[in-house]
Each structure stands twice: as structure tokens, then as C-alpha cells.
Design an enzyme around this catalytic site. Sequence first.
Site, PDB file in Angstrom:
ATOM      1  N   CYS A  42      -0.516   4.103   2.097  1.00  0.00           N
ATOM      2  CA  CYS A  42      -0.314   3.928   3.543  1.00  0.00           C
ATOM      3  C   CYS A  42       1.133   4.198   3.938  1.00  0.00           C
ATOM      4  O   CYS A  42       1.412   4.786   4.975  1.00  0.00           O
ATOM      5  CB  CYS A  42      -0.646   2.493   3.977  1.00  0.00           C
ATOM      6  SG  CYS A  42      -2.082   1.771   3.218  1.00  0.00           S
ATOM      7  N   ASP A  43       2.062   3.705   3.141  1.00  0.00           N
ATOM      8  CA  ASP A  43       3.450   3.622   3.597  1.00  0.00           C
ATOM      9  C   ASP A  43       4.455   4.481   2.839  1.00  0.00           C
ATOM     10  O   ASP A  43       5.611   4.567   3.227  1.00  0.00           O
ATOM     11  CB  ASP A  43       3.916   2.153   3.540  1.00  0.00           C
ATOM     12  CG  ASP A  43       3.076   1.257   4.445  1.00  0.00           C
ATOM     13  OD1 ASP A  43       2.600   1.752   5.489  1.00  0.00           O
ATOM     14  OD2 ASP A  43       2.870   0.077   4.108  1.00  0.00           O
ATOM     15  N   CYS A  69       0.825  -1.210   0.000  1.00  0.00           N
ATOM     16  CA  CYS A  69       0.000   0.000   0.000  1.00  0.00           C
ATOM     17  C   CYS A  69       0.858   1.259   0.000  1.00  0.00           C
ATOM     18  O   CYS A  69       1.342   1.682   1.049  1.00  0.00           O
ATOM     19  CB  CYS A  69      -0.943  -0.003   1.202  1.00  0.00           C
ATOM     20  SG  CYS A  69      -2.017   1.445   1.241  1.00  0.00           S
TER      21      CYS A  69
END
Length: 317
Positions: A141-142, A138
Site C-alpha cells: 500500500c505505502d 502494508c
Amino acid sequence: MSQENEHVQCLIIGSGPAGYTAAIYAARADLKPVMYTGMVPGGQLTQTTDVENFPGYPDGIMGPEMMEDFRKQAERFGTQVRFGHVSKVDFSSTPHKVIIDEEKTVTADTVIIATGASAKWLGLESEQKYNGFGVSACAVCDGFFFKGQDVAIVGAGDTAAEEATYLAKLCKKVHMLVRRDEFRASKAMQNRVLNTPNIEIHYNTDTEEILGDGKNVTGVKVKNNLTNETKVLDITGFFVAIGHNPNTEIFKGILDMDETGYLITQADSTKTNIPGVFACGDAQDKLWRQAVTAAGTGCMAALEAERYLAAAEHGSH
């Protein structure tokens, strides 16, 4: 009450942000929900480390810790959270029948499906070894953790193209690994990638191995599948963007789903094609797939289940 058979008003299948939010709302509405967590209690978030984009956590929070908070909140209002896996469902008559771990039968007036999705992986041992230590499925997300660094992303579809351009804003350089000699992504997304100067596209490229120092990712060994030439790209982050599989196998032939297996719900609703069965979170959302949007649909599902039960009591659906 015998162990083999039990009746509940509201059964929740799955325990990510969608399932737990549904549980919080259902419990507060006095539906006495029972939740079966599935094999990965807490869902995909337990496999990410820092969650920084969920409102209300100014300093961010670890994914597993956040799911623990969700669980406690659901339990505080009376949700029964049980570790178990739904192996079969029968929605042909009411109340709906659900088989847990192939042995126990639970009947339910309403069922909320929150079984989520699983990221597809390449299937390399090194990929699992460094998952969370430089390997991620992701980018949204990261990506933030790789500011100013060199990263690679594997994939050729719209999601991969979108995530590559997202990473390009944060990272010094993005190596995009495409297995064939062309993208699967739409023309518009392709153009966006091609017009981003710090994305380098490697066509006809297979990922052989993710390299690391035992702690974190340090590089990736790639092979040109036309020339068989291999080379190592120096990177600190490796993103896999080859799609997701919704965990909806057990509902095949029972609930309406699209060709990839995502459950189809009515517009602006969590209702499935079967009255009293609702679907929320990533099992029915292939577009946004965020913790906060999943939680939102979990809330909707519980409220719709509550309305459905109230209408049933008054003899009308």
C-alpha cells in the site's frame, strides 16, 4: 418492535470494503440489509492514508474518505448502517441469533461476516505515534511513498520477505530486521531476499524504538539481542510485517477456521460450514488482503445470500 429483539433478512457484520460492497449488492436486491460496523467503522483502510491501487481513482483517495464513499453508496440503496459491536453469535438454529453490544438480540435469515483482520504491531509507543507518518503495516500500500529512500522492515516470514523485495525495487536501501538468527520464510523467498543487493539483513535484532522529528520517522534504534549492542539506522519508512490476526474470535467453535483463525469458506464461494452464513474479505482471506479483492468477495457473499433466500422461499436449499 421492541428494542431487545429485531428480525432482519440480511445482517452484515463489519464495515470495510467487503462489508460495504455486500451491503450495496444486498440492498439493491431488496434484502434490506442491516450492518453493524464494529469498533473500527471502515476497517483497516481508515488507518492508511492514500489508497492508490483501487481501480477508478486515478488520483488516489484517502482511505477514510473512500470508506465514507462506500458507506454513502450502501445507504443510498437502503442499507441501515449502525455503530455497534457483535459480542456473541448463536448459529445453532434458524433464524441465526446475534447479540449486539451484549444487550440487543437480532435474528437474521442470512448473516454476512466481514469482520476483517488487524495487523499485528510490535507494541511500541513510538510505533503508534508515527503510524501513517512513516510507520506502516502494508508495504504494497505505502511503499510507493518512499521511492529512492532508506527504509526498514521487521519480520522473518514469507510476507516480510515478499514485502522486503517489493520495497527493494522502489527504495534505495532496505534494512530487514530479523529477531532470530534465521528466517521463517520458505527457501525460495529467502533466496530472493539474499539475492537482492540493496537489502541488508540484520539477524538477532530487536526494534527498541522508532525515532522521529515529531512529524515523520527519521530513524530506528535497534539492539542486537546476542551482544546487547544498540545502533541507530537512518530511515524514513518503517514497515511492520509480523502478520495479521483475523477478527474472528466470536466465531470460535462455531465456524470452521484454520489454525490462525481465518474462516474457511467453500471453494469459489463465501459459504461457511453453516447454511445461511457467509464470510468475505480479510476474515477469510490471508492470501491477497487487498481492498479490491475484499470488495469482490463482498459482492459474492451478497449474491450468495440472495440465492440462499430465494431457494428457502421455494422450499429447497
